[in-house]
Enzyme design. Structure first.
Site, PDB file in Angstrom:
ATOM      1  CE  LYS A 111      -4.392  -1.674   1.971  1.00 42.51           C
ATOM      2  NZ  LYS A 111      -5.419  -1.654   3.267  1.00 42.51           N
ATOM      3  CE  LYS A 194      -6.165  -7.822  -1.490  1.00 47.33           C
ATOM      4  NZ  LYS A 194      -6.933  -7.643  -0.051  1.00 47.33           N
ATOM      5  CE  LYS A 197     -13.863  -3.944   0.772  1.00 45.52           C
ATOM      6  NZ  LYS A 197     -13.021  -3.500   1.769  1.00 45.52           N
TER       7      LYS A 197
HETATM    8  P1  AMP Z   1     -11.046  -6.179   2.918  1.00 43.00           P
HETATM    9  O1  AMP Z   1     -11.800  -5.995   1.965  1.00 43.00           O
HETATM   10  O2  AMP Z   1      -9.626  -5.986   2.717  1.00 43.00           O
HETATM   11  O3  AMP Z   1     -11.635  -5.576   4.525  1.00 43.00           O
HETATM   12  O4  AMP Z   1     -11.082  -7.507   3.370  1.00 43.00           O
HETATM   13  C1  AMP Z   1     -12.464  -8.051   4.062  1.00 43.00           C
HETATM   14  C2  AMP Z   1     -12.029  -9.715   4.007  1.00 43.00           C
HETATM   15  O5  AMP Z   1     -12.225 -10.331   2.649  1.00 43.00           O
HETATM   16  C3  AMP Z   1     -10.809 -10.132   4.710  1.00 43.00           C
HETATM   17  O6  AMP Z   1     -10.905 -11.384   5.440  1.00 43.00           O
HETATM   18  C4  AMP Z   1      -9.959 -10.515   3.549  1.00 43.00           C
HETATM   19  O7  AMP Z   1      -8.927 -11.372   3.678  1.00 43.00           O
HETATM   20  C5  AMP Z   1     -10.963 -11.061   2.500  1.00 43.00           C
HETATM   21  N1  AMP Z   1     -10.745 -10.830   1.112  1.00 43.00           N
HETATM   22  C6  AMP Z   1     -10.566  -9.671   0.531  1.00 43.00           C
HETATM   23  N2  AMP Z   1     -10.248  -9.651  -0.804  1.00 43.00           N
HETATM   24  C7  AMP Z   1     -10.148 -10.990  -0.876  1.00 43.00           C
HETATM   25  C8  AMP Z   1      -9.788 -12.083  -2.285  1.00 43.00           C
HETATM   26  N3  AMP Z   1      -9.669 -11.424  -3.256  1.00 43.00           N
HETATM   27  N4  AMP Z   1     -10.047 -13.263  -1.808  1.00 43.00           N
HETATM   28  C9  AMP Z   1     -10.376 -14.019  -0.879  1.00 43.00           C
HETATM   29  N5  AMP Z   1     -10.481 -13.155   0.320  1.00 43.00           N
HETATM   30  C10 AMP Z   1     -10.620 -11.592   0.353  1.00 43.00           C
END
Ligand code: AMP
Ligand code: TRP
Length: 348
Positions: A111, A194, A197
């Site tokens: 980041k 990965k 969003k």
């Molecule tokens: P975040 O959007 O970074 O707050 O992620 C929220 C949850 O979704 C966390 O447990 C992340 O590890 C999971 N997560 C986010 N992106 C992915 C992805 N591309 N594949 C699997 N898990 C994800």
């Protein structure tokens, strides 16, 4: 009963990566464990956010928890900033976390490389995450693969503070699905990254609220690998393997069975069917989301959640503060034996 905690940042609209990697497990775990699911708005602030967007994304993320099947009667759903114990404990964590540990975090490095300005908050982010988890005496943390390193640091901090100050925290276990089970859903435009969003290219992800036509278009324009064969092979065919994982999780059909079914078809047919499977997966979520958009509905759920969370968090926080030697505000109410044994003789 086992305790589960997880957090999701309101940094954009949730994707099928969030759903398959994390939220899907929340809905199952809520029947087996005492679950706390948190919209971590303070974590989102570690990179620049538009205030109006952050406000809407926070409410929408909570709505999506419920729309995906988290039942506010089974699980506690709340917003991180509503429970100030998170930031208070975070400071105590920061003072027990080493600069070198934070500097090694790959998410920080990634980041930091993407943003012109790197805030102190982005650097100390994992200490706040450790506070989130440890406040609730958590046994298990369902997350995607990308959070493994943060969880290892959380465990290290917990053990370090337990050694130094006495048994304060449960040492939590990660709960991470393997890649073929959604632990790491990749970008539709670059299978080496990965799905995220916060990506600048909306074609790289499918948002849970994307309308059917958008889903179809994004899947049609997803990159594929050379050759025509529909085969799971993350080394040779990373893009197609990612699509197979999504297909399999969206429908419940095994990857083996999908390979067999598409043995004689090309990418076109496969993608068209996958798009319909994803549209079908999202339809009921989008329907429930609309119902939850009535004014006041999610706000009430979050207010109740914050009350429940606060009670648990306050207990841990008070124990940590006492163990670290902080004088409580209402010191007279605290056992006098402790004050006597601690006060230096010169001032008694
Ligand atoms: P975040 O959007 O970074 O707050 O992620 C929220 C949850 O979704 C966390 O447990 C992340 O590890 C999971 N997560 C986010 N992106 C992915 C992805 N591309 N594949 C699997 N898990 C994800
Ligand atoms: N860092 C996590 C992510 O980006 C979000 C998060 C914050 C979290 N606090 C947490 C996840 C506590 C699990 C437990 O996905």
């Amino acid at each position: 009963m086992k305790r589960v905690f997880s957090g999701v940042q309101p940094s954009g609209s949730l994707t099928i990566g969030n759903y398959l990697g994390a939220l899907r497990h929340f809905t199952r775990l809520q029947y087996e464990a005492d679950c706390y699911f948190c919209v971590v708005d303070l974590h989102a602030l570690t990179v620049p956010q538009d205030p109006e967007e952050l406000y809407q994304n926070t409410l929408n993320t909570a709505r999506l928890f419920v729309a995906c099947g988290v039942d506010p009667k089974q699980a506690t759903i709340f917003v991180q900033s509503h429970v100030p114990a998170h930031t208070t404990l975070s400071w105590l964590m920061e003072c027990n976390t080493y600069y070198g540990e934070l500097r090694r975090m790959t998410q920080f490095k990634d980041k930091a490389a993407k943003h012109d300005v790197v805030t102190a908050g982005l650097f100390t982010y994992p200490a706040l995450m450790a506070a989130d988890i440890l406040l609730y005496q958590t046994d298990e943390v369902p997350v995607g693969e990308d959070q493994r390193q943060h969880l290892e640091l959380t465990r290290d901090i917990a053990m370090r503070m337990n050694n130094r100050f006495g048994p304060l925290f449960k040492v939590p276990e990660p709960y991470i699905a393997p890649k073929t089970a959604g632990g790491r859903i990749m970008s539709l435009q670059n299978p080496a990254e990965k799905m995220s969003k916060s990506s600048d290219d909306p074609r790289s992800y499918i948002a849970l609220l994307d309308p059917p036509d958008v889903v179809r278009k994004k899947i049609r324009s997803a990159v594929t690998d050379s050759g025509r064969e529909i085969r799971y092979d993350p080394e040779e065919k990373p893009a197609l393997s990612n699509l197979l994982v999504i297909y399999s999780l969206a429908t419940g059909e095994s990857i083996d069975s999908l390979e067999e079914r598409y043995r004689n078809s090309g990418y076109g047919q496969f993608k068209a069917d996958l798009a319909e499977a994803v549209v079908e997966l999202l339809a009921p979520i989008q329907e429930r989301f609309r119902e939850l958009s009535e004014p006041g509905v999610i706000e009430n759920i979050l207010a109740e959640g914050a009350d429940r969370a606060e009670r648990v968090a306050a207990e841990t926080l008070a124990r940590v503060q006492a163990a670290m030697g902080l004088v409580p505000r209402h010191a007279a109410a605290v056992s006098s034996s402790r004050q006597e044994t601690r006060a230096p003789s010169s001032i008694t």
